[in-house]
Design a protein around this motif. Sequence first.
Motif, PDB file in Angstrom:
ATOM      1  N   ASN A 140      37.676  44.728  31.157  1.00  0.00           N
ATOM      2  CA  ASN A 140      37.427  46.157  30.789  1.00  0.00           C
ATOM      3  C   ASN A 140      36.684  46.783  31.764  1.00  0.00           C
ATOM      4  O   ASN A 140      36.949  47.963  32.069  1.00  0.00           O
ATOM      5  N   TYR A 141      35.515  46.235  32.445  1.00  0.00           N
ATOM      6  CA  TYR A 141      34.858  47.115  33.626  1.00  0.00           C
ATOM      7  C   TYR A 141      35.722  47.615  34.675  1.00  0.00           C
ATOM      8  O   TYR A 141      35.684  48.583  35.019  1.00  0.00           O
ATOM      9  N   TYR A 142      36.486  46.593  35.189  1.00  0.00           N
ATOM     10  CA  TYR A 142      37.176  46.955  36.287  1.00  0.00           C
ATOM     11  C   TYR A 142      38.581  47.968  36.073  1.00  0.00           C
ATOM     12  O   TYR A 142      38.941  48.646  36.795  1.00  0.00           O
ATOM     13  N   SER A 143      38.931  47.512  34.720  1.00  0.00           N
ATOM     14  CA  SER A 143      39.919  48.478  34.172  1.00  0.00           C
ATOM     15  C   SER A 143      39.393  49.884  34.348  1.00  0.00           C
ATOM     16  O   SER A 143      40.158  50.904  34.584  1.00  0.00           O
ATOM     17  N   LYS A 144      38.404  50.391  33.661  1.00  0.00           N
ATOM     18  CA  LYS A 144      37.687  51.540  33.502  1.00  0.00           C
ATOM     19  C   LYS A 144      37.526  51.946  34.717  1.00  0.00           C
ATOM     20  O   LYS A 144      37.508  53.190  35.004  1.00  0.00           O
ATOM     21  N   GLN A 145      37.041  51.057  36.053  1.00  0.00           N
ATOM     22  CA  GLN A 145      37.071  51.678  37.325  1.00  0.00           C
ATOM     23  C   GLN A 145      38.176  52.009  37.845  1.00  0.00           C
ATOM     24  O   GLN A 145      38.406  52.487  39.220  1.00  0.00           O
ATOM     25  N   GLY A 146      39.378  51.552  37.531  1.00  0.00           N
ATOM     26  CA  GLY A 146      40.659  51.793  38.048  1.00  0.00           C
ATOM     27  C   GLY A 146      40.878  50.901  39.190  1.00  0.00           C
ATOM     28  O   GLY A 146      41.636  50.922  39.873  1.00  0.00           O
ATOM     29  N   LEU A 147      40.182  49.632  38.933  1.00  0.00           N
ATOM     30  CA  LEU A 147      40.438  48.682  40.092  1.00  0.00           C
ATOM     31  C   LEU A 147      41.364  47.351  39.554  1.00  0.00           C
ATOM     32  O   LEU A 147      41.333  46.353  40.329  1.00  0.00           O
ATOM     33  N   ARG A 191      44.060  44.993  38.659  1.00  0.00           N
ATOM     34  CA  ARG A 191      45.442  44.784  38.828  1.00  0.00           C
ATOM     35  C   ARG A 191      45.897  43.594  38.095  1.00  0.00           C
ATOM     36  O   ARG A 191      45.350  42.651  37.972  1.00  0.00           O
ATOM     37  N   SER A 199      47.997  46.598  49.556  1.00  0.00           N
ATOM     38  CA  SER A 199      47.657  47.943  49.121  1.00  0.00           C
ATOM     39  C   SER A 199      46.142  48.061  49.683  1.00  0.00           C
ATOM     40  O   SER A 199      45.549  49.061  49.666  1.00  0.00           O
TER      41      SER A 199
END
Length: 69
Positions: A36-43, A45, A66
Amino acid sequence: MVKQVLSRIQRRVDDNEYTIKTRLQVFRELNLSIINYYSKQGLLRTVNATGSEEQIFEQLRQIFSSFET
């Protein structure tokens, strides 16, 4: 997911419906906050790991490429 694990040719000795569900629950409990943390940061994959090795590798290659500068 449980059916997929149970249908694999190579399985763990303790693979049964209960142990698989338990392992998935433990994974969620330990990793969901990180996901959830990395998803919210847009990071975050994700990779669809149900294809062939070549298809999965291509997805990973695109993700890692990328990050090249």
